[in-house]
Design an enzyme around this catalytic site. Structure first.
Site, short mmCIF file in Angstrom:
data_model
loop_
_atom_site.label_atom_id
_atom_site.label_comp_id
_atom_site.label_asym_id
_atom_site.label_seq_id
_atom_site.Cartn_x
_atom_site.Cartn_y
_atom_site.Cartn_z
N ASP A 176 0.83 -1.20 0.00
CA ASP A 176 0.00 0.00 0.00
C ASP A 176 0.87 1.26 0.00
OD1 ASP A 176 0.76 -0.79 2.69
OD2 ASP A 176 -0.51 0.83 3.44
N GLU A 204 0.01 -1.07 5.73
CA GLU A 204 1.16 -0.64 6.54
C GLU A 204 1.01 0.81 6.94
OE1 GLU A 204 5.12 0.77 7.69
OE2 GLU A 204 3.86 1.52 6.07
ZN LIG Z 1 6.73 2.34 3.98
#
Ligand SMILES: [Zn+2]
Length: 370
Positions: free
Chosen positions: A74, A137
């Site tokens: 992401d 993340e």
């Molecule tokens: Zn990163």
């Protein structure tokens, strides 16, 4: 080693540009996940995808041992339609309207380049590699936090996801805690009967004004970033919410800081007859990898083999490595060359992209540390 086993800057650049052209804001990783799973499979990796979208791609070794190489799929924020622009200075930027997404597509491009090289020369000795590619993340390490690492066999690992000069090895990361503090007062008409009210906003303001915030000490920081409350000019507010965070490389100092913030809130609530709910949620926990530990030594040896200096980096933030460490897989985090990540000025030098891939290749093909 044959010429085929050298990182190819043009091929690496083209892989990187392919990846940044795919929209992948946090929470919308379906397409990039599909593309990555297909690409890792095409190199001969066995892949699995868990319920939330984390991918594990396992590339079989030609020697004993299993390592983890972690990246995330992401990108920060909500930007889409990234247009990469390569400058005459050898630096890749966005067109200035979005992030670039080098965080973490530089790491991913390095993994794909590594696989290209290993695939091209089956004689190269390397351990089994478990490539872990997480989702979410950027929204608080959601993917690695929720991931079940029980099926992983890696004894140690490398997280390709930090800024910093080439040769940086992030060996020490803080614990981060999100704070959500809710003050409850009593609503009343401020013009007619203010005596009946208890202002949650005033209690919250008192609490903030008595907290120690900012840099607390060398290891510890704290912040209240958002304050909301109230509904109308003439209504004494019965609700105020503070959102903040605290981080420290020292767990005991962090605990002390959070406790002092809690006490400030309770004292302020008491002073005004309000009540307070103080929620502290650990987002990730500190880790510290010693210089004589396996992931540090293997990273350091690889960096030195390329003529670079090893820079032991203490980070102010976390990576998925915090969760892999917490779940029993010791990891260091390595720089990918990204600069100004999460900003429209994010950029990466092609030379650094290439060097990060060389470091990864040297780690994987170097001798295992005892
Ligand atoms: Zn990163």
């Amino acid at each position: 080693m044959s010429g085929a086993t050298q990182v190819d800057p043009d091929r690496l650049l083209s892989t990187f540009l392919d990846l940044v052209s795919i929209d992948s804001p946090t929470g919308h990783e379906e397409e990039i996940g599909r593309v990555l799973e297909a690409r890792f499979r095409a190199f001969g990796c066995a892949t699995t995808k868990d319920a939330i979208g984390n991918i594990v791609a396992t590339y079989p070794g030609t020697r004993d041992g299993t390592i983890l190489v972690a990246t995330h799929m992401d990108t920060a924020g909500t930007d889409r339609g990234v247009v990469a622009v390569i400058g005459d200075d050898g630096i890749i930027r966005s067109d200035g309207t979005t992030i670039l997404g080098a965080d973490d597509k530089s790491g991913l491009a390095g993994c794909l380049e590594l696989l290209t090289l290993l695939r091209a020369d089956p004689e190269i000795a390397h351990p089994t590699i478990e490539f872990v590619i997480t989702v979410g993340e950027e929204s608080g390490l959601v993917g690695s936090r929720q991931m079940d690492v029980g099926s992983l066999r890696a004894t140690h690992g490398f997280v390709l996801d930090t800024a910093g000069v080439m040769g940086s090895v992030t060996y020490w990361s803080p614990t981060s805690v999100y704070l959500t503090i809710t003050f409850h007062g009593r609503k009343a008409h401020a013009g007619v009967e203010p005596e009946k009210g208890v202002s949650a906003v005033q209690a919250a303001a008192r609490a903030i004004s008595t907290m120690t915030l900012g840099r607390i000490d060398e290891e510890t920081v704290a912040n209240i970033g958002i304050m909301t409350g109230g509904e109308a000019r003439n209504i004494i507010p019965d609700l105020a919410v503070l959102s903040g965070m605290a981080r420290s490389h020292d767990q005991a100092k962090l605990d002390t800081q959070i406790e002092s913030m809690r006490l400030a809130c309770e004292a302020a609530a008491l002073a005004f007859g309000a009540t307070v709910d103080f929620e502290a949620e650990e987002i990730y926990r500190t880790y510290k990898i010693e210089e004589d530990a396996q992931p540090y030594r293997e990273a350091a040896a690889a960096i030195r083999s390329l003529g670079l200096e090893v820079i032991a980096r203490k980070s102010g933030g976390g990576t998925d490595g915090n969760y892999f460490n917490a779940k029993g897989i010791p990891c260091v985090a390595l720089t990918t060359g990204m600069v100004d990540e999460h900003a429209t000025t994010e950029h990466i030098a092609i030379d650094d992209l290439v060097m990060a891939a060389k470091i990864l290749f040297a780690i994987v093909t170097g001798p295992a540390a005892d």
